[in-house]
Design a protein around this motif. Structure first.
Motif, short mmCIF file in Angstrom:
data_model
loop_
_atom_site.label_atom_id
_atom_site.label_comp_id
_atom_site.label_asym_id
_atom_site.label_seq_id
_atom_site.Cartn_x
_atom_site.Cartn_y
_atom_site.Cartn_z
N ILE A 23 0.90 -1.29 -0.13
CA ILE A 23 0.06 -0.18 0.04
C ILE A 23 0.80 1.17 0.09
O ILE A 23 1.96 1.28 0.94
N LYS A 24 0.61 2.07 -0.83
CA LYS A 24 1.56 3.39 -1.07
C LYS A 24 0.76 4.53 -1.67
O LYS A 24 -0.29 4.12 -2.57
N PRO A 25 1.21 5.75 -1.36
CA PRO A 25 0.52 6.96 -2.14
C PRO A 25 0.66 6.58 -3.72
O PRO A 25 1.54 6.07 -3.99
N GLY A 26 -0.25 7.18 -4.40
CA GLY A 26 -0.33 7.24 -5.77
C GLY A 26 -1.01 5.78 -6.48
O GLY A 26 -1.55 6.11 -7.33
N GLN A 27 -1.13 5.03 -5.44
CA GLN A 27 -2.27 3.76 -5.96
C GLN A 27 -3.54 4.04 -6.15
O GLN A 27 -4.24 5.10 -5.28
N LEU A 28 -4.57 3.48 -7.06
CA LEU A 28 -6.00 3.64 -7.17
C LEU A 28 -6.35 3.30 -5.81
O LEU A 28 -6.02 2.38 -5.19
N PHE A 29 -7.28 4.01 -5.34
CA PHE A 29 -8.13 3.62 -4.04
C PHE A 29 -9.15 2.65 -4.16
O PHE A 29 -10.20 2.75 -5.10
N ASN A 30 -9.02 1.61 -3.52
CA ASN A 30 -9.90 0.65 -3.54
C ASN A 30 -10.02 0.14 -2.04
O ASN A 30 -9.12 -0.67 -1.60
N LEU A 31 -11.10 0.51 -1.34
CA LEU A 31 -11.18 0.08 0.13
C LEU A 31 -11.37 -1.25 0.36
O LEU A 31 -10.62 -1.68 1.53
N THR A 32 -12.08 -1.94 -0.66
CA THR A 32 -11.97 -3.41 -0.24
C THR A 32 -10.75 -4.16 -0.30
O THR A 32 -10.28 -4.97 0.67
N GLU A 33 -9.83 -3.68 -1.25
CA GLU A 33 -8.55 -4.41 -1.46
C GLU A 33 -7.84 -3.94 -0.21
O GLU A 33 -6.85 -4.88 0.43
N ILE A 34 -7.98 -2.66 0.14
CA ILE A 34 -6.84 -2.10 1.33
C ILE A 34 -7.25 -2.99 2.62
O ILE A 34 -6.38 -3.36 3.23
N LYS A 35 -8.56 -3.19 2.69
CA LYS A 35 -8.99 -3.98 4.12
C LYS A 35 -8.48 -5.28 4.14
O LYS A 35 -7.98 -5.88 4.92
N GLU A 36 -8.35 -5.89 3.13
CA GLU A 36 -7.74 -7.33 2.62
C GLU A 36 -6.39 -7.37 3.07
O GLU A 36 -5.91 -8.32 3.54
N LYS A 37 -5.72 -6.27 2.59
CA LYS A 37 -3.97 -6.26 2.73
C LYS A 37 -4.03 -6.00 4.30
O LYS A 37 -2.92 -6.57 4.80
N THR A 38 -4.60 -4.99 4.91
CA THR A 38 -4.58 -4.60 6.18
C THR A 38 -4.61 -5.90 7.01
O THR A 38 -4.24 -5.85 8.18
N SER A 39 -5.62 -6.72 6.72
CA SER A 39 -5.87 -7.73 7.63
C SER A 39 -4.50 -8.64 7.76
O SER A 39 -4.60 -9.31 8.61
N GLN A 40 -3.40 -8.48 6.77
CA GLN A 40 -2.08 -9.04 6.84
C GLN A 40 -1.46 -8.93 7.99
O GLN A 40 -0.54 -9.51 8.61
N LEU A 41 -1.87 -7.53 8.66
CA LEU A 41 -0.99 -7.22 9.90
C LEU A 41 -0.98 -8.17 10.74
O LEU A 41 -0.22 -8.03 11.83
#
Length: 545
Positions: A184-202
């Motif tokens: 996840i980094k600045p400049g990426q297309l915003f996709n909240l569903t994908e972001i939630k899937e990624k942050t669950s890996q934390l």
């Protein structure tokens, strides 16, 4: 005192009555307003399955407590042709929802309209349009079973990109993990569903966890993402005490080890491991292991190892390794590097022996796969696979000998239900060489290998160990398990091929101090009987701080 009112609904014929009964409408109501709402709800349900022209007669009162009405369902439409603008919706997206696609329209079942619009809207959100809106317009009849309509898409803004990421809670969270671990980094297309899937890996990281779902702040010219993280206890102290009866002296002997893991103390994601082990057969091991992820904010990390082994007054072996690793994603990692070993014979006798001074130089390739079950306090890791290959040569007395060494370390937990599970672990190694030295052979046996045997008491040029446990969780913090271990090994120097067995039971308790484990195991080879005196008891404690 109130009484229940009852609703009866019939169709204009027997077939329509069966359709209405299949919708399982509510027949019992507290008042007349509830009856009217039920009829309205039934009309909506009929429209969703294609009876868009349905109507009903006046609601009549049959007696003091019963009301009735008659529905005329009319025609049922089975499908709909939806005309679309292919500049807003690509045919590739439509292939997931329709088998009949043309450049002008696509066809779906009438009952799938709502799920189809939700799917298209979700895809447009994933493409960076979080405020996209869809609706069907100009709905007309095509024939007796098919309707046609125009899909209107309203994208009120340009594509949204992440312009800023703000971490709340754990402000010193290593930024490299955002870019390379979560991707996840600045400049990426915003996709909240994908972001939630990624942050669950934390939750798979030992040093951080997500306290609540990500949030986003939209302004006219920016999209700010907020992540809510918390630093967790990630340092661990692991030690065990083992005792058993020495077969030669019949005296009680103790052995054990101390294992210290320090993780993310510099808020860099780094790991430092220090190990000291003293075995009952006068073997001592010291090991220092460091892992430095994402060097210079790149996806490349560095692993360093120093291991010193001393076998009573026979020999010493010093291993040094340096590896570069690349984290493909949170589950997959690859390694490459070099491993150097130097061993010295400490015996002063001139008697011929297979203990000889030597050095080895290996080039290493390795792969690691890990999955987690973070909601399980006792067993947070579910799967691990580590495969390593080493190619190089051994130098002794000005003689170079080509060699290869392969290792595997893998385990899997099969969860039968919340309380019952089965644990499988396979470890093994094979050393390929034209001839062998005693002080270069692999060593195994003990609590982290085949239980019921002395620590590192078995020397092998080839070995594999299968550990199995049936585990039963008495609660979230207590479990009991069986022990069934099977091993096979070969020693080319002594021309030995042998099978080994270990059987026993164990107990694990998660206390305030950490995870306390107690194992009782008895080991034997294939040609000997079990002896109680050969039993081993292992006690270990893993504490986090």
């Amino acid at each position: 005192m109130s009484q229940n009112l009852y609703l009866t609904i019939k169709g204009s014929n027997e077939t329509e009555t069966k359709v209405l009964e299949a919708l399982n409408y509510n027949t019992s109501h507290l008042n007349f307003l509830s009856i009217k709402r039920e009829i309205d709800s039934l009309q909506n349900s009929l429209q969703k399955i294609g009876f868009i022209e349905n109507e009903h007669s006046e609601i009549l009162k049959s007696n003091d407590s019963t009301f009735s009405t008659i529905f005329n369902l009319k025609n049922q439409y089975q499908s709909i042709h939806i005309y679309y603008n292919n500049t807003n919706i690509t045919p590739k997206v439509l292939t997931y929802i329709s088998r009949d696609i043309t450049p002008e329209y696509f066809t779906i079942a009438f009952k799938d309209i709502e799920t189809t619009l939700n799917f298209i809207n979700k895809k447009q959100t994933e493409e960076g349009y979080p405020f996209s809106q869809l609706k069907l317009s100009e709905i007309t009849i095509k024939n007796s079973t098919t309707l046609k309509a125009t899909l209107i898409t309203a994208q009120k803004t340009e594509k949204r990109q992440i312009s800023n990421i703000i971490i709340k809670g754990y402000k010193k969270f290593p930024e490299s993990y955002l870019k390379h671990f979560l991707k996840i980094k600045p400049g990426q297309l915003f996709n909240l569903t994908e972001i939630k899937e990624k942050t669950s890996q934390l939750n798979n990281l030992r040093f951080a966890t997500e306290t609540k779902s990500p949030e986003v702040l939209f302004s006219k010219d920016s999209t700010t993402l907020y992540l809510y993280l918390e630093k967790t206890k990630s340092n661990a102290f692991d030690g065990f005490l083992g005792f058993g009866t020495n077969e030669d002296t019949n005296q009680l002997q103790f052995d054990g080890y101390l294992n210290l893991n320090l993780t993310n103390n510099l808020n860099y994601g780094e790991t430092l491991r220090l190990l000291y082990k003293s075995d009952e057969n006068e073997q001592k091991t010291f090991e220092a292991n460091a892992s430095l992820p994402y060097l210079f904010k790149t996806p490349i990390g560095l692993d360093l190892l120093l291991r010193i082994f001393k076998k009573d007054s026979s020999f010493t072996a010093v291993n040094q390794a340096a590896k570069l690793h690349y984290q493909i994603n949170p589950k997959h990692k690859i390694y490459t590097g070099i491993t150097l070993t130097e061993s010295n014979n400490l015996l002063s006798t001139n008697i011929p022996t297979t203990l000889i001074d030597y050095t080895t130089n290996y080039y290493t390739l390795a792969y690691e796969f890990i999955t987690y079950q973070p909601n399980n306090l006792l067993f947070p890791l579910n799967t691990k696979l580590y495969i390593e290959s080493n190619f190089g040569s051994r130098k002794q007395d000005n003689n170079n000998q080509k060699q290869s060494l392969f290792n595997i370390d893998t385990f899997k937990i099969l969860n039968i239900n919340l309380k019952n599970s089965v644990y499988f672990k396979l470890t093994g190694g094979i050393l390929n060489s034209d001839d062998y030295l005693e002080n270069e052979l692999m060593r195994f046996g003990g609590i982290n290998s085949i239980r019921g045997f002395e620590e590192n008491s078995i020397y092998a040029s080839l070995f594999n160990v299968l550990n199995t446990e049936y585990r039963y969780q008495l609660s979230n913090s207590i479990y009991i398990h069986s022990i069934t271990d099977i091993a096979y090994y070969e020693n080319q120097i002594t021309d030995t091929e042998e099978k080994l067995y270990g059987f026993g039971f164990g107990l694990g308790i998660f206390t305030k101090a950490g995870l306390l484990k107690l194992n009782y195991a008895n080991g034997k080879n294939e040609n000997t009987a079990f002896k109680i005196s050969n039993s081993k008891i292992h006690i270990s404690l893993i504490a986090s701080f």
